[in-house]
Design a protein around this motif. Structure first.
Motif, mmCIF file in Angstrom:
data_model
loop_
_atom_site.group_PDB
_atom_site.id
_atom_site.type_symbol
_atom_site.label_atom_id
_atom_site.label_comp_id
_atom_site.label_asym_id
_atom_site.label_seq_id
_atom_site.Cartn_x
_atom_site.Cartn_y
_atom_site.Cartn_z
ATOM 1 N N PRO A 135 1.015 -1.249 0.100
ATOM 2 C CA PRO A 135 -0.164 -0.060 -0.116
ATOM 3 C C PRO A 135 1.076 1.365 0.118
ATOM 4 O O PRO A 135 1.700 1.332 0.861
ATOM 5 C CB PRO A 135 -0.902 -0.159 1.218
ATOM 6 N N GLY A 136 0.601 2.201 -0.860
ATOM 7 C CA GLY A 136 1.335 3.454 -1.004
ATOM 8 C C GLY A 136 2.553 3.252 -1.787
ATOM 9 O O GLY A 136 3.019 4.553 -2.158
ATOM 10 N N ASP A 137 2.674 2.240 -2.547
ATOM 11 C CA ASP A 137 3.856 2.138 -3.275
ATOM 12 C C ASP A 137 3.729 2.961 -4.655
ATOM 13 O O ASP A 137 2.412 2.994 -5.088
ATOM 14 C CB ASP A 137 4.144 0.667 -3.865
ATOM 15 N N ASP A 138 4.618 3.734 -5.119
ATOM 16 C CA ASP A 138 4.396 4.365 -6.464
ATOM 17 C C ASP A 138 4.666 3.303 -7.537
ATOM 18 O O ASP A 138 5.791 3.051 -7.679
ATOM 19 C CB ASP A 138 5.565 5.614 -6.453
ATOM 20 N N LEU A 139 3.455 3.121 -8.116
ATOM 21 C CA LEU A 139 3.722 1.778 -9.052
ATOM 22 C C LEU A 139 4.260 2.369 -10.241
ATOM 23 O O LEU A 139 4.832 1.591 -10.791
ATOM 24 C CB LEU A 139 2.159 1.466 -9.449
ATOM 25 N N ALA A 140 4.177 3.566 -10.902
ATOM 26 C CA ALA A 140 4.876 3.964 -12.058
ATOM 27 C C ALA A 140 6.414 3.758 -11.652
ATOM 28 O O ALA A 140 6.989 3.532 -12.544
ATOM 29 C CB ALA A 140 4.489 5.495 -12.120
ATOM 30 N N ALA A 141 6.693 4.104 -10.603
ATOM 31 C CA ALA A 141 8.146 3.951 -10.146
ATOM 32 C C ALA A 141 8.603 2.518 -10.176
ATOM 33 O O ALA A 141 9.895 2.174 -10.680
ATOM 34 C CB ALA A 141 8.551 4.684 -9.017
ATOM 35 N N VAL A 142 7.933 1.769 -9.491
ATOM 36 C CA VAL A 142 8.065 0.104 -9.320
ATOM 37 C C VAL A 142 8.348 -0.436 -10.942
ATOM 38 O O VAL A 142 9.220 -1.142 -11.152
ATOM 39 C CB VAL A 142 6.866 -0.530 -8.672
ATOM 40 N N LEU A 143 6.992 -0.079 -11.640
ATOM 41 C CA LEU A 143 7.030 -0.530 -13.003
ATOM 42 C C LEU A 143 8.346 -0.254 -13.904
ATOM 43 O O LEU A 143 9.026 -0.816 -14.376
ATOM 44 C CB LEU A 143 5.866 -0.119 -13.821
ATOM 45 N N GLY A 144 8.520 1.259 -13.774
ATOM 46 C CA GLY A 144 9.575 1.701 -14.522
ATOM 47 C C GLY A 144 10.912 1.109 -14.153
ATOM 48 O O GLY A 144 11.607 0.988 -15.216
ATOM 49 N N ASP A 145 11.168 1.102 -12.919
ATOM 50 C CA ASP A 145 12.508 0.552 -12.535
ATOM 51 C C ASP A 145 12.719 -0.969 -13.102
ATOM 52 O O ASP A 145 13.617 -1.508 -13.482
ATOM 53 C CB ASP A 145 12.389 0.367 -10.861
ATOM 54 N N ALA A 146 11.575 -1.663 -13.027
ATOM 55 C CA ALA A 146 11.666 -3.112 -13.407
ATOM 56 C C ALA A 146 11.743 -3.180 -14.993
ATOM 57 O O ALA A 146 12.488 -3.872 -15.498
ATOM 58 C CB ALA A 146 10.124 -3.901 -13.256
ATOM 59 N N LEU A 147 10.907 -2.223 -15.655
ATOM 60 C CA LEU A 147 11.409 -2.073 -16.967
ATOM 61 C C LEU A 147 12.583 -1.621 -17.476
ATOM 62 O O LEU A 147 13.411 -2.216 -18.583
ATOM 63 C CB LEU A 147 10.287 -1.292 -17.566
ATOM 64 N N ALA A 148 13.254 -0.854 -16.912
ATOM 65 C CA ALA A 148 14.582 -0.421 -17.029
ATOM 66 C C ALA A 148 15.717 -1.275 -16.810
ATOM 67 O O ALA A 148 16.468 -1.615 -17.635
ATOM 68 C CB ALA A 148 14.777 1.103 -16.201
ATOM 69 N N ALA A 149 15.473 -2.137 -15.728
ATOM 70 C CA ALA A 149 15.999 -3.462 -15.169
ATOM 71 C C ALA A 149 16.245 -4.429 -16.347
ATOM 72 O O ALA A 149 17.441 -4.702 -16.679
ATOM 73 C CB ALA A 149 15.919 -3.553 -13.901
ATOM 74 N N ASP A 150 15.137 -4.608 -16.928
ATOM 75 C CA ASP A 150 14.907 -5.583 -17.990
ATOM 76 C C ASP A 150 15.704 -5.284 -19.316
ATOM 77 O O ASP A 150 16.304 -6.112 -19.803
ATOM 78 C CB ASP A 150 13.515 -5.961 -18.126
ATOM 79 N N ALA A 151 15.489 -3.901 -19.337
ATOM 80 C CA ALA A 151 16.208 -3.358 -20.891
ATOM 81 C C ALA A 151 17.709 -3.345 -20.556
ATOM 82 O O ALA A 151 18.224 -3.599 -21.735
ATOM 83 C CB ALA A 151 15.602 -1.907 -20.929
#
Lengths: 269, 269
Positions: free
Chosen positions: B23-39
């Motif tokens: 709860p309260g996580d910044d989902l855009a940041a979580v997603l963005g970080d995962a996408l950046a790490a995958d890239a």
């Protein structure tokens, strides 16, 4: 933890070069030739173990000669109907939602007037599971690979706008992926979790086939975990009719029947 | 002839590295970080114009803190319910098919007990279309690409066994592809042809996400023709309720209401 439904990478493409299919055509040969030509032009498309070949039912129907005159459309729908689920009158006529021979609940029993010659309509294939098995055997023999085959059609859904493709025939594909024995990331048993894999593959394939392109066949790669050595039970197991069906009758039809049973008359009659 | 629905090549993959969302996580940041790490690990996965990012609603709900105690599950379902469509008693309790706040007709109003902490259940996100728009804006800003975003959930269907994923939130994706103005290979207008593109993309994405893998996000590539500059109307337009809905009420419920209206009493009562 393993998850039997998840591909690492899914790829899908339409198979070019399939011309107009005519009654009596050997569909396995037509498909095989198109697949072979595509592989010659684009080697990466050569069929590989675990690929699923997804075939639009329309070309199966055409090969089977399941064409009737448009003037006979209503009679054809009646002939295909096992049970009327709901009807609705509108300006252009009456929409009939019915259960057809295959157990599928569809508008107009799945009888289709798109991509057919003028003045004709097309019935659904006679036995799409049998067709899927036959195509699978023929393609496996020709290309020496372990494949799945789906035969698909386009269907509407209650409560949702638009249509999606669903599997009406299947061979060598685990059509339902029952995850109820598996656990989630918290180690808890998954609840209502039977994935309709074959319908999801059909939907993915539709994204590369499209309705108007003359590309009635697609290959979906990455689902090898869902491709089985045995033909399996076919797409028939995706059908849910009978006691389990809470929507066996349209709301208006069920209401009218309740009224009639209570009074021996129709509402207002 | 062009076909706006057909991709040449569709690819889809799950995005690794998304841990438990709280709860309260910044989902855009979580997603963005995962996408950046995958890239960084797999350069081919770097987001590109026309990609569709598909996000399981569960992690949206978790970020929004839409968790309630399992003991309050029935009350939560009631609170989420706009209209009861059908109910059925069985050994484990009562299944309620209802229309929820979002217009979605789902079992248990979409309240879910899988992949949640013991003793808790998860409600659907508050406004998945708004979430899709917000994620789209954030990912577009971070990666400088024109994306579509879908928020998806898993739903059963009348007349079909198993569940498929559907889009319950959308931004920048043409959710319905209306082909009724286009012609088929015979030059005839296509009949009933509104493809539920967003639902088909959701289904394709589910094939690479899976239910138990902890990969709640997928990227679908190849649908650039369905990605729009504007956010668009969202997944809400996929909802069909109201006069157009022939299955607004379960058969048993409609039957009982007809009986009651005719007699002022329940069947047998």
């Amino acid at each position: 933890m393993t998850d039997s439904t998840a591909a690492d990478l899914l790829t899908a493409w339409g198979v070019p070069g399939i011309g107009e299919v005519r009654p009596g055509d050997d569909l396995a040969a037509v498909l095989g030739d198109a697949l072979a030509a595509d592989a010659a032009a684009r080697p990466a498309t050569a069929l590989a173990d675990g690929d699923v070949v997804v075939v639009t039912s329309k070309i199966v129907s055409k090969a089977e000669g399941r064409v009737v005159r448009a003037a006979d459309r209503e009679a054809a729908i009646t002939a295909e109907t096992v049970r009327v689920v709901a009807t609705r009158e509108h300006a252009a006529g009456v929409t009939r939602i019915v259960e057809n021979r295959l157990g599928l609940v569809m508008a107009a029993a799945g009888v289709d007037a798109s991509n057919t010659e003028d003045g004709t309509v097309l019935l659904l294939p006679l036995d799409p599971d049998a067709t899927a098995r036959a195509l699978r055997a023929a393609l496996a023999a020709r290309f020496g690979v372990l494949l799945g085959v789906l035969v698909t059609d386009t269907a509407g859904r209650p409560w949702r706008q638009g249509q999606t493709d669903i599997a009406i025939g299947a061979a060598g594909v685990r059509v339902l992926d029952d995850l109820r024995g598996t656990t989630d990331t918290h180690g808890r048993a998954l609840q209502v979790s039977v994935a309709a894999l074959a319908d999801e593959i059909a939907a993915a394939a539709e994204l590369v086939k499209g309705k108007a392109t003359g590309r009635p066949v697609a290959v979906v790669r990455g689902m090898a975990h869902a491709v089985t050595a045995e033909d399996g039970p076919g797409a028939r197991v995706l059908v849910r009719v009978g006691p389990d069906d809470m929507f066996a009758e349209g709301s208006a039809e069920a209401y009218a029947r309740g009224w009639k049973d209570a009074t021996g008359a129709h509402p207002g009659g």
